[in-house]
Write an enzyme that holds these catalytic residues in place. Structure first.
Site, PDB file in Angstrom:
ATOM      1  N   CYS B  10       0.866  -1.197   0.000  1.00 18.97           N
ATOM      2  CA  CYS B  10       0.000   0.000   0.000  1.00 18.97           C
ATOM      3  C   CYS B  10       0.901   1.245   0.000  1.00 18.97           C
ATOM      4  O   CYS B  10       1.571   1.530   0.990  1.00 18.97           O
ATOM      5  CB  CYS B  10      -0.911   0.017   1.222  1.00 18.97           C
ATOM      6  N   SER B  64      -4.243   8.896   4.413  1.00 15.75           N
ATOM      7  CA  SER B  64      -2.804   9.097   4.612  1.00 15.75           C
ATOM      8  C   SER B  64      -2.432  10.563   4.830  1.00 15.75           C
ATOM      9  O   SER B  64      -1.577  10.869   5.666  1.00 15.75           O
ATOM     10  CB  SER B  64      -1.996   8.523   3.448  1.00 15.75           C
TER      11      SER B  64
HETATM   12  N1  LIG Z   1      -6.104   8.855  -0.813  1.00 17.34           N
HETATM   13  C1  LIG Z   1      -6.218   7.765   0.129  1.00 17.34           C
HETATM   14  C2  LIG Z   1      -6.086   6.488  -0.675  1.00 17.34           C
HETATM   15  C3  LIG Z   1      -6.102   5.211   0.097  1.00 17.34           C
HETATM   16  C4  LIG Z   1      -6.197   4.010  -0.829  1.00 17.34           C
HETATM   17  O1  LIG Z   1      -6.525   4.144  -2.020  1.00 17.34           O
HETATM   18  N2  LIG Z   1      -5.892   2.803  -0.287  1.00 17.34           N
HETATM   19  C5  LIG Z   1      -6.010   1.604  -1.087  1.00 17.34           C
HETATM   20  C6  LIG Z   1      -4.844   0.652  -0.824  1.00 17.34           C
HETATM   21  S1  LIG Z   1      -3.340   1.290  -1.458  1.00 17.34           S
HETATM   22  C7  LIG Z   1      -7.262   0.851  -0.657  1.00 17.34           C
HETATM   23  O2  LIG Z   1      -7.501   0.698   0.525  1.00 17.34           O
HETATM   24  N3  LIG Z   1      -8.047   0.394  -1.635  1.00 17.34           N
HETATM   25  C8  LIG Z   1      -9.233  -0.383  -1.385  1.00 17.34           C
HETATM   26  C9  LIG Z   1     -10.484   0.353  -1.779  1.00 17.34           C
HETATM   27  O3  LIG Z   1     -10.396   1.498  -2.259  1.00 17.34           O
HETATM   28  O4  LIG Z   1     -11.556  -0.237  -1.631  1.00 17.34           O
HETATM   29  C10 LIG Z   1      -5.121   7.920   1.181  1.00 17.34           C
HETATM   30  O5  LIG Z   1      -4.192   8.682   0.903  1.00 17.34           O
HETATM   31  O6  LIG Z   1      -5.219   7.345   2.270  1.00 17.34           O
END
Ligand SMILES: N[C@@H](CCC(=O)N[C@@H](CS)C(=O)NCC(=O)O)C(=O)O
Ligand SMILES: N[C@@H](CCC(=O)N[C@@H](CS)C(=O)NCC(=O)O)C(=O)O
Lengths: 222, 222
Positions: B10, B64
């Site tokens: 991630c 994040s």
């Molecule tokens: N912009 C968010 C993005 C978080 C994100 O996209 N995480 C991904 C893993 S790298 C996730 O959990 N994806 C699963 C989903 O969106 O259902 C951050 O910065 O926290």
């Protein structure tokens, strides 16, 4: 005077405008259609996206959240990322929820189907994509209803950037006919309160060429 | 002790880990695979995404950038969103460029083709999507080369969250074989310097099940 490069239906520019309005920071609007990929605009922002804010002394601010954090730091009154570090984290979580999840799942498809296809591509919208976006809009409004059952404003007891970010995305979806308000009384009251703020009035009176909003769009009582 | 819910590839969790590492904040890793949509995780974060940070006293930090801003406020030394308001805006612009544009155009397709299809869907990757992602990766590395011709670190004279966000996305792309380093000497030197930092070492030694990185992946000299 600051210059804000934007177009009337850019939700991220709306978030910035609401913040500047609440803080009483003056600016001139400069119309920018990012889909034209104008050379001078790409020189200013290599990502080619609105909003961009340009100021005296050659300052260029890029990305709506970087712009909002900048004005929160330089014009702290009234605070819009307000409270303890934990409360500020909750505000930023909600801002990102609207800027990313709600935008990607609801507002971006509506803009693409009902604005870009109309203005730029001159093709007809995909009815299935529209239905799907409106269905997801409904589940996000359920979540807003739920937040407002527990809190006066989205992130807590006071108005914050979370409300402005949410109203910015919702207002563009509403302009594009993507919001069915039935069954969302709490969210409707909250949105009516935002609509009547002086920071919101100029946004509601502007129109995008060719694309017309539904009659209730700019009414505080809707 | 803080708990960080994440999985090894991630990139947003990597950004948070690099920040916590630089600030010397201790935490335990909790493995979370968001694609499983575990009920207890959805209760914690309705958006269902990693990273999430949970702390004593029931604090839950989500997203994040909200997490990084929280630790920048509560553990200001060494500063990672550093400098004047304008310099901080430039750091946040670059963080968003990597978290959004580079992630969406390069890292997300690589994760989907080379990780999710392998682990979850058990289908083969789409060669065309992979080629396209790697081509775009190359233009983004050109931009990093150009920044580093003008600045010691990405956002200016000192290491900042912009470098950590960029390294987080690039390291996941590199793990997934998506980076061709040839012709990017300046970026390679910058990345080698980051790789040798104590905050980066633990990340480089971890492995995702089933998916193996190329041999150069964890070498500081590559
Ligand atoms: N912009 C968010 C993005 C978080 C994100 O996209 N995480 C991904 C893993 S790298 C996730 O959990 N994806 C699963 C989903 O969106 O259902 C951050 O910065 O926290
Ligand atoms: N996350 C960025 C998003 C900006 C964005 O997506 N802007 C759209 C207009 S609403 C745009 O410029 N799109 C053109 C493009 O991406 O090429 C921000 O908050 O500033």
């Amino acid at each position: 005077m600051w210059q804000l490069f934007q177009f009337p239906l850019c939700p991220f520019s709306r978030k910035v405008r609401l913040l500047l309005g609440e803080k009483g920071v003056g600016y001139d609007l400069v119309r920018e259609s990012p889909w034209l990929r104008r050379d001078e605009f790409l020189d200013m922002n290599p990502a080619g996206q609105t909003p961009v804010v340009a100021g005296e002394g050659g300052i260029t601010l890029i990305h709506s959240q970087a712009i909002c954090e900048y004005f929160e730091e330089t014009c702290p009154r009234p605070p819009m990322i307000v409270g303890s570090a934990t409360e500020r984290a909750e505000i930023r979580r909600l801002v990102a929820l609207f800027d990313e999840t709600v935008h990607n799942e609801v507002v971006a498809p509506l803009m693409s189907e009902r604005m870009l296809k109309r203005i730029v591509l001159r093709t007809s919208p995909d009815a299935k994509a529209l239905r799907e976006a409106m269905k997801i809009a409904n589940t996000h409004l359920d979540y807003v209803d739920w937040l407002l059952d527990h809190r006066r404003w989205l992130a807590g007891a006071v108005l914050s950037l979370a409300d402005l970010a949410a109203a910015a995305q919702i207002s563009v979806a509403d302009y594009l006919g993507g919001i069915d308000w039935r069954g969302h009384e709490r969210t409707k009251e909250w949105y009516a309160a935002l609509k009547s703020r002086p920071s919101f009035r100029p946004l509601l009176s502007e129109r995008m060429e060719i694309v017309t909003p539904p009659p209730h769009y700019d009414k505080v009582d809707f």
